[in-house]
Design a protein around this motif. Structure first.
Motif, short mmCIF file in Angstrom:
data_model
loop_
_atom_site.label_atom_id
_atom_site.label_comp_id
_atom_site.label_asym_id
_atom_site.label_seq_id
_atom_site.Cartn_x
_atom_site.Cartn_y
_atom_site.Cartn_z
N ALA A 17 0.84 -1.08 0.04
CA ALA A 17 0.04 -0.10 0.09
C ALA A 17 0.86 1.41 0.03
O ALA A 17 2.13 1.15 0.14
N GLU A 18 0.32 2.44 -0.26
CA GLU A 18 0.97 3.68 -0.09
C GLU A 18 1.29 3.83 1.43
O GLU A 18 0.62 3.58 2.39
N LEU A 19 2.47 4.39 1.61
CA LEU A 19 2.94 4.85 2.87
C LEU A 19 2.64 6.03 3.27
O LEU A 19 2.91 7.25 2.41
N VAL A 20 2.22 6.24 4.36
CA VAL A 20 1.88 7.85 4.84
C VAL A 20 3.04 7.95 6.35
O VAL A 20 2.55 7.27 7.35
N PHE A 21 3.90 8.74 5.95
CA PHE A 21 4.67 9.23 7.44
C PHE A 21 4.26 10.35 8.21
O PHE A 21 3.75 11.23 7.92
N LYS A 39 -3.87 2.48 3.87
CA LYS A 39 -2.51 2.94 3.66
C LYS A 39 -1.53 2.25 4.80
O LYS A 39 -2.05 2.02 5.89
N ILE A 40 -0.37 2.18 4.58
CA ILE A 40 0.40 1.69 5.76
C ILE A 40 0.96 2.99 6.28
O ILE A 40 1.39 3.98 5.70
N ILE A 41 0.66 3.15 7.71
CA ILE A 41 0.87 4.42 8.10
C ILE A 41 2.21 4.24 9.10
O ILE A 41 2.56 3.00 9.74
N ALA A 60 -3.97 0.01 6.42
CA ALA A 60 -3.29 -1.31 5.77
C ALA A 60 -2.43 -2.05 6.58
O ALA A 60 -2.10 -3.41 6.86
N GLY A 61 -1.70 -1.15 7.40
CA GLY A 61 -0.46 -1.71 8.26
C GLY A 61 0.25 -0.71 9.16
O GLY A 61 -0.24 0.77 8.80
#
Length: 129
Positions: A17-21, A39-41, A60-61
């Motif tokens: 998935a797209e990662l969001v920092f 999204k992966i956070i 997502a994770g």
């Protein structure tokens, strides 16, 4: 920029998935206001309340540098918590070194693979199909 970051502990199933920092400090409820579903956070520290909201928002994770051992075990074993409604905490989770947060920030907005079996976060463009 590295194409993979190793972790210390991990649980859950592999997810892409797209990662969001969200930041390198403690993640609070206001940090979870943006669109993070699917999204992966990633962030410095997640407590139980922030995790509950993240799961309710269907992330997502999660990638984190700081989580209590007790909380990690509860997620690993899919413990059900009573927060409003029942909430089963079972999701892909990777615990990394705090020094790796800057590298994770480089993944922000990019598609990534959280692979708990390998204890790695991998930039998706670097993975074979």
């Amino acid at each position: 920029m590295k194409d993979a970051i190793g972790g210390l502990q991990a649980t859950g199933e592999k997810v892409t998935a797209e990662l969001v920092f969200l930041g390198d400090g403690e993640i609070n409820l206001l940090d979870l206001e943006r669109k993070i579903d699917g999204k992966i956070i990633a962030g410095g520290k997640f407590g139980k309340t922030a995790l509950a909201k993240a799961i309710a928002l269907e992330v997502a994770g999660i990638v984190t540098a700081d989580i209590s051992e007790e909380l990690f075990e509860e997620i690993e074993h899919g413990k059900t918590w009573e927060i409003g409604n029942e909430c089963c905490f079972k999701l892909p989770l990777l615990v990394i070194e705090e020094s790796s947060l800057a590298e994770v920030k480089d993944f922000d907005g990019k598609k990534a693979v959280l692979d708990p079996a390998e204890k790695k976060l991998i930039l998706a463009e670097q993975t074979p199909d």
